[in-house]
Design a protein around this motif. Structure first.
Motif, PDB file in Angstrom:
ATOM      1  N   UNK A 146       0.862  -1.185   0.000  1.00  0.00           N
ATOM      2  CA  UNK A 146       0.000   0.000   0.000  1.00  0.00           C
ATOM      3  C   UNK A 146       0.893   1.229   0.000  1.00  0.00           C
ATOM      4  N   UNK A 147       1.087   1.815  -1.184  1.00  0.00           N
ATOM      5  CA  UNK A 147       2.025   2.931  -1.300  1.00  0.00           C
ATOM      6  C   UNK A 147       1.294   4.272  -1.199  1.00  0.00           C
ATOM      7  N   UNK A 148       2.091   5.321  -1.132  1.00  0.00           N
ATOM      8  CA  UNK A 148       1.527   6.679  -1.236  1.00  0.00           C
ATOM      9  C   UNK A 148       0.751   7.133  -0.009  1.00  0.00           C
ATOM     10  N   UNK A 149       0.964   6.490   1.135  1.00  0.00           N
ATOM     11  CA  UNK A 149       0.304   6.952   2.350  1.00  0.00           C
ATOM     12  C   UNK A 149      -1.182   6.640   2.414  1.00  0.00           C
ATOM     13  N   UNK A 150      -1.688   5.688   1.602  1.00  0.00           N
ATOM     14  CA  UNK A 150      -3.123   5.397   1.650  1.00  0.00           C
ATOM     15  C   UNK A 150      -3.540   4.782   2.989  1.00  0.00           C
ATOM     16  N   UNK A 151      -2.578   4.251   3.726  1.00  0.00           N
ATOM     17  CA  UNK A 151      -2.904   3.672   5.036  1.00  0.00           C
ATOM     18  C   UNK A 151      -2.647   4.675   6.169  1.00  0.00           C
ATOM     19  N   UNK A 152      -2.311   5.913   5.795  1.00  0.00           N
ATOM     20  CA  UNK A 152      -2.059   6.926   6.819  1.00  0.00           C
ATOM     21  C   UNK A 152      -0.572   7.144   7.044  1.00  0.00           C
ATOM     22  N   UNK A 153      -0.261   8.033   7.985  1.00  0.00           N
ATOM     23  CA  UNK A 153       1.142   8.348   8.232  1.00  0.00           C
ATOM     24  C   UNK A 153       1.800   7.259   9.082  1.00  0.00           C
ATOM     25  N   UNK A 154       3.036   7.479   9.485  1.00  0.00           N
ATOM     26  CA  UNK A 154       3.783   6.454  10.208  1.00  0.00           C
ATOM     27  C   UNK A 154       3.072   5.984  11.474  1.00  0.00           C
ATOM     28  N   UNK A 155       2.496   6.949  12.197  1.00  0.00           N
ATOM     29  CA  UNK A 155       1.837   6.598  13.451  1.00  0.00           C
ATOM     30  C   UNK A 155       0.621   5.704  13.190  1.00  0.00           C
ATOM     31  N   UNK A 156      -0.185   6.075  12.176  1.00  0.00           N
ATOM     32  CA  UNK A 156      -1.350   5.257  11.827  1.00  0.00           C
ATOM     33  C   UNK A 156      -0.903   3.868  11.374  1.00  0.00           C
ATOM     34  N   UNK A 157       0.191   3.821  10.594  1.00  0.00           N
ATOM     35  CA  UNK A 157       0.703   2.529  10.128  1.00  0.00           C
ATOM     36  C   UNK A 157       1.119   1.662  11.313  1.00  0.00           C
ATOM     37  N   UNK A 158       1.792   2.301  12.281  1.00  0.00           N
ATOM     38  CA  UNK A 158       2.226   1.556  13.462  1.00  0.00           C
ATOM     39  C   UNK A 158       1.016   1.032  14.244  1.00  0.00           C
ATOM     40  N   UNK A 206      12.316  -4.729  20.798  1.00  0.00           N
ATOM     41  CA  UNK A 206      11.655  -4.475  22.090  1.00  0.00           C
ATOM     42  C   UNK A 206      10.251  -3.917  21.898  1.00  0.00           C
ATOM     43  N   UNK A 207      10.010  -3.305  20.743  1.00  0.00           N
ATOM     44  CA  UNK A 207       8.681  -2.747  20.469  1.00  0.00           C
ATOM     45  C   UNK A 207       7.874  -3.619  19.510  1.00  0.00           C
ATOM     46  N   UNK A 208       8.271  -4.876  19.380  1.00  0.00           N
ATOM     47  CA  UNK A 208       7.494  -5.794  18.557  1.00  0.00           C
ATOM     48  C   UNK A 208       7.716  -5.638  17.068  1.00  0.00           C
ATOM     49  N   UNK A 209       8.854  -5.010  16.694  1.00  0.00           N
ATOM     50  CA  UNK A 209       9.100  -4.762  15.274  1.00  0.00           C
ATOM     51  C   UNK A 209      10.395  -5.437  14.846  1.00  0.00           C
ATOM     52  N   UNK A 210      10.372  -6.078  13.684  1.00  0.00           N
ATOM     53  CA  UNK A 210      11.568  -6.728  13.157  1.00  0.00           C
ATOM     54  C   UNK A 210      12.191  -5.818  12.104  1.00  0.00           C
ATOM     55  N   UNK A 211      13.410  -5.351  12.390  1.00  0.00           N
ATOM     56  CA  UNK A 211      14.102  -4.490  11.427  1.00  0.00           C
ATOM     57  C   UNK A 211      14.625  -5.337  10.278  1.00  0.00           C
ATOM     58  N   UNK A 218       6.146  -6.925  11.280  1.00  0.00           N
ATOM     59  CA  UNK A 218       5.620  -7.309  12.584  1.00  0.00           C
ATOM     60  C   UNK A 218       6.415  -8.517  13.099  1.00  0.00           C
ATOM     61  N   UNK A 219       6.927  -8.384  14.321  1.00  0.00           N
ATOM     62  CA  UNK A 219       7.860  -9.397  14.824  1.00  0.00           C
ATOM     63  C   UNK A 219       7.186 -10.745  15.053  1.00  0.00           C
ATOM     64  N   UNK A 220       5.938 -10.705  15.508  1.00  0.00           N
ATOM     65  CA  UNK A 220       5.225 -11.969  15.766  1.00  0.00           C
ATOM     66  C   UNK A 220       4.962 -12.696  14.455  1.00  0.00           C
ATOM     67  N   UNK A 221       4.503 -11.932  13.466  1.00  0.00           N
ATOM     68  CA  UNK A 221       4.227 -12.497  12.148  1.00  0.00           C
ATOM     69  C   UNK A 221       5.515 -13.055  11.528  1.00  0.00           C
ATOM     70  N   UNK A 222       6.599 -12.315  11.719  1.00  0.00           N
ATOM     71  CA  UNK A 222       7.882 -12.739  11.153  1.00  0.00           C
ATOM     72  C   UNK A 222       8.367 -14.035  11.811  1.00  0.00           C
ATOM     73  N   UNK A 223       8.135 -14.132  13.136  1.00  0.00           N
ATOM     74  CA  UNK A 223       8.576 -15.316  13.872  1.00  0.00           C
ATOM     75  C   UNK A 223       7.810 -16.559  13.437  1.00  0.00           C
TER      76      UNK A 223
END
Ligand code: NA
Ligand code: NA
Lengths: 317, 421, 171
Positions: free
Chosen positions: A48-60, A117-122, A224-229
């Motif tokens: 979903x490109x171009x911010x259609x899902x909202x800004x970074x905070x909304x995405x998080x 630590x915040x549930x995110x996989x870099x 998402x770290x859980x999904x990635x695991x």
């Protein structure tokens, strides 16, 4: 219509503010295609490109509740969730991309940990590039910067804090208002990457660019770290290796487009202003004062020390 | 689940508040694909990241104050002095005053009630036919939607994420085109009676100007403030609101201080009604985005329509239908997010698209069978709606003609924007 | 019972006044804050960094509570075609259906809003003016629960109207 085919077993819905057709999204699609191919169609991405899902905070937020499983985040956006990630955005920290690369490599593991630590996989670090001071009149000295009407970039406490320490009162404006405000004189000085100033047409009004990076803008591709695991180990490894290759190419692409932007800007009558000797050390002093205000709040002491150590090493101290 | 959705749509037809219906659809849709319902609120919370939204409540408040004050009477009085002596002058006055007034108060029917009530008897007294007068007053109720700082213009900017200051510039020429067409028609249709030779006395004009002296600068404050570099579009609303408040309450004293709270509550209530529809539709739109519907819709349409101009023609037909069924705010909020990506695919400029949208929706106000203005006028002037259908017909034809011009001559909308930069 | 009813009505009126005063306060703050920014910029070449985001939250709060007042006044935007066509006797039944349906939907929205705020409390951190993010977003559960209550109350009023009419009619 194409025949209905069963979707991938492991689907990652990934969003980004980067617009469709930009270097970031084009490269991401290449990456996604290769992962899909090599996993035999078991791992897939929906983009979903171009911010259609909202800004970074909304995405998080959407990642937290599972509507999204990943995103291409910008430092300013995800910095409010993972403050340590902001550290490379300190103004007047880097003088060259070689220094940047040393720091990125050296801090990668630390970043990986704080995201985890915040549930995110870099998965990879991304880049927008060096941010330059762009103005309607040439700015070569600290006094000239102090006198100008500066724009305060959105969600960026470090840049705004730097400008305040400098003794200016920056004007907060949302991105859509910036161009008009440059035109009407509401602000005279803005900050952007070379490529960005072309995309947003800011160069048409702010046609004097001080040829010394004000700061560095970057981001991260996170899953998402859980999904990635939940992925089988081979697929997890696959994503990482394919990402390593493609995001290296992306870095080169981004830098190339900024380099091309430099010549496009010059062809369009933009003047690159050389900074006065001595100005840089003055700016670095103001930066150090800013850091004292923000250390331990906007980012941790630990990450700052580590960054400075890496920087000293790359400068050969 | 599908049955529940049909039931929800049925409830919409019965007269359930639209924001409830749209929210219900969002909740049902997300739960049908197993996505956490709090996504609906996450989408709504994005409203706090919309900087352009600030101008909406403030302009609504300013507009409500203006319509509750003596402004309509003063504006009318002055225009009559300046224009009333020409052939068809009063009709011209009606069109111009209504356009200016609607631009500031939004098209919530205020114009028909506040100005129509003054204009209709005056038109009849000046021997305009009843049919012409009714048609004129009904049509004028939504005229001026294209002029800054009209609320629908701002709302389009908010939803389509385009620059509001550019929209303000873009609407001016198309709005004038429509106005000029209607003015020419009205002058042609005006009664052929000998008016007293010459215009009103100079003293009268000066008195009229002096009376409306505080209201005349309003358009200058909005546009001059933005383009003079004093403030941005959002702040223009705050300045307008403060200015109108001071002028109407403390200078003209049209509105007693004690009435202010009620007017404030009334305008926030109106704003709230729009905001919750906007919030709810952000959630449904997000569901469609999640399912990649706009992209598929575009591919589907692309399959059948290759030309941008055919697309625009169909868009106009579609919007005219939408415009006569929904009120302008709901129509904007529901349709813009769907159309914008498709129009971009056809290479339509989003500023131009906005002007096309608003022109269509403006016409929708007067389109039988259910255009809102027709009902408002029927209620206000105690005439059967069918009589109004006939009365507005010639005006409708002219508006359609200007729609064609506005749609197929994009430079009408865009040249001021480009000229300015 | 009667005294209690009076007390309840008084309490409700007090609540409404409070709500209206709150709305006026929000509106006046919006106007003043935006104008203050312009003045500060004119005098000092810059404004308050927190004013812009605060303004956006004020807009959100005023809109949501404005909608709650619109619910009380029955002034939401709706397609009111059918209400012209339905015979007067059916009207209360129609309203009852609408109000019950609306209160169900609003209850669901309130529930979603509570989950949202709870997530914010857990992960949201602090945002503007060192106030935690969840507090700024409290507007959603507050306004939606108020609207739920008001749609329910309207439904009860419909039932009373129907009961009143049928008991008045000789059977
Ligand atoms: Na990115
Ligand atoms: Na309509």
């Amino acid at each position: 219509p194409p025949p209905a085919i069963a979707g991938p077993t492991y689907l990652f819905k990934v969003a980004s503010l980067a617009p469709e057709g930009s270097v970031w999204i084009k490269r991401f699609r290449e990456f996604a295609r290769e992962v899909e191919e090599q996993s035999g169609g078991e791992v897939g991405f929906k983009i979903y490109a171009g911010g259609v899902m909202g800004d970074d905070l909304a995405m998080y937020r959407k990642m937290r509740v599972g509507q999204l499983n990943g995103g291409g985040f910008t430092m300013t956006g995800i910095g409010s969730v993972v403050p340590d990630f902001r550290v490379l955005g300190i103004p007047f920290l880097f003088r060259s991309y070689a220094e940047v690369d040393q720091a990125r490599q050296g801090l990668y593991d630390h970043f990986h940990k704080v995201f985890a630590d915040n549930g995110l996989e870099l998965i990879a670090l991304t880049e927008v590039g060096f941010i330059y001071t762009m103005s309607t009149a040439p700015i070569a000295t600290v006094a000239e910067l102090q006198k100008s009407n500066c724009w305060a970039p959105d969600n960026d406490p470090l840049s705004a804090g730097f400008l305040e320490t400098l003794g200016t009162t920056p004007t907060p404006l949302s991105i859509p208002d910036v161009l008009t405000s440059l035109q009407t004189g509401l602000v005279s000085t803005v900050f952007n990457s070379l490529y960005g100033s072309i995309v947003l047409q800011w160069y048409t009004k702010a046609s004097f660019i001080t040829d010394m990076p004000f700061g560095y803008a970057y981001g991260a591709f996170l899953l998402d770290r859980k999904q990635f695991a939940r992925l089988p180990e081979k697929h997890g490894a696959l994503i990482k290796t394919v990402a390593a290759r493609h995001f290296d190419i992306l870095l080169a692409d981004t830098r190339k487009s900024n380099e091309e932007a430099r010549s496009v800007l010059q062809d369009n009558g933009v003047t690159l202003v050389k900074i006065e000797p001595g100005a840089l050390s003055e700016l670095e002093m103001i930066r150090d004062k800013t850091v004292l205000r923000f250390k331990g709040k906007a980012f941790s002491q630990e990450i700052y020390d580590e960054t400075m150590r890496l920087l000293a090493r790359s400068r050969g101290h | 689940m599908i049955l529940l959705r049909y039931f929800t749509l049925f409830m919409a037809l019965l007269g359930t508040p639209l924001f409830v219906v749209i929210s219900a659809l969002a909740l049902l849709s997300f739960s049908s694909v197993g996505i956490d319902l709090s996504v609906v609120i996450i989408e709504m919370s994005r409203l706090a990241d919309t900087p352009l939204l600030v101008s909406l409540p403030l302009f609504i408040f300013a507009g409500t104050l203006l319509s509750e004050s003596g402004t309509p009477r003063r504006l009318l009085n002055l225009s009559r002095l300046l224009l009333g002596w020409m052939p068809g002058g009063l009709a011209v006055v009606a069109l111009v005053v209504c356009a200016v007034f609607t631009a500031f108060t939004g098209a919530s029917g205020v114009t028909i009630f506040a100005l129509g009530g003054l204009l209709y008897p005056a038109l009849l007294k000046d021997q305009y036919t009843e049919k012409f007068s009714l048609g004129l007053v009904t049509t004028s109720g939504s005229l001026g939607l294209l002029f800054p700082p009209s609320l629908p213009l701002i709302l389009y900017g908010v939803i389509a994420e385009v620059r509001i200051d550019q929209l303000f510039l873009a609407g001016i020429v198309p709005g004038l085109v429509m106005l000029v067409l209607l003015v020419a028609f009205s002058m042609h249709k005006g009664p052929r009676v000998d008016r007293q030779a010459g215009g009103p006395a100079r003293g009268e004009i000066i008195a009229g100007l002096r009376e409306a002296a505080w209201e005349l600068p309003l358009p200058v404050i909005v546009l001059g403030g933005i383009y003079g570099g004093f403030f941005v579009a959002g702040e223009a609303a705050a300045v307008t609101a403060l200015y109108v408040l001071v002028v109407e309450v403390f200078i003209y004293r049209d509105i007693a201080f004690s009435r202010l709270p009620a007017i404030m509550v009334q305008s926030m209530m109106f704003f709230g009604g729009i905001l919750v529809i906007l919030a709810a539709s952000m959630a449904t739109t997000n569901f469609l985005v999640d399912r990649e519907v706009p992209m598929r819709l575009f591919e589907f349409i692309r399959h059948y329509i290759s030309s941008k101009y055919t697309f625009l023609l169909l868009l106009n037909v579609f919007l005219l239908i939408v415009g006569c069924m929904l009120d302008i705010f709901s129509a904007l909020v529901l349709v813009v997010p769907l159309i914008v990506p498709i129009a971009q695919g056809y290479g339509v400029d989003l500023i131009h698209l906005g002007i096309i949208f608003l022109t269509n929706l403006q016409i929708g106000y007067c389109t039988p069978p259910v255009g809102l203005n027709l009902f408002l006028a029927s209620y206000r002037f105690e005439k059967p709606v069918v009589e109004l259908y006939a009365a507005t017909l010639p005006f409708l034809v002219l508006q359609m003609a200007s729609l064609v011009l506005i749609t197929y001559l994009p430079f009408l909308s865009l040249f001021l924007v480009r000229w300015w930069g | 019972m009667n005294a209690f009813g009076k007390w309840l009505a008084g309490l409700r009126r007090f609540g409404q006044r409070l709500e209206e005063a709150f709305l006026c306060l929000l509106l006046v703050s919006m106007i003043l804050l935006a104008c203050l920014q312009i003045v500060l910029r004119g005098l000092f070449g810059g404004g308050l960094l927190w004013a812009e985001p605060l303004l956006r939250y004020l807009v959100l709060w005023s809109g949501m509570f404005g909608a709650a007042v619109a619910t009380r006044a029955g002034r939401h935007i709706a397609l009111d075609l059918v209400s012209y066509l339905v015979p007067a006797g059916m009207k209360s039944w129609l309203n009852l259906l609408i109000h019950l349906f609306s209160s169900l939907v609003l209850a669901a929205l309130t529930w979603a809003a509570v989950i949202f705020v709870r997530n914010e409390a857990e992960f949201g951190g602090t945002s503007l003016l060192s106030i935690p993010a969840w507090a700024w977003n409290l507007v959603f559960p507050l306004a939606f629960s108020l609207m739920t209550y008001r749609f329910l109350a309207a439904g009860v009023a419909d039932i009373l109207a129907i009961a009143g009419k049928s008991s008045a009619r000789p059977s």
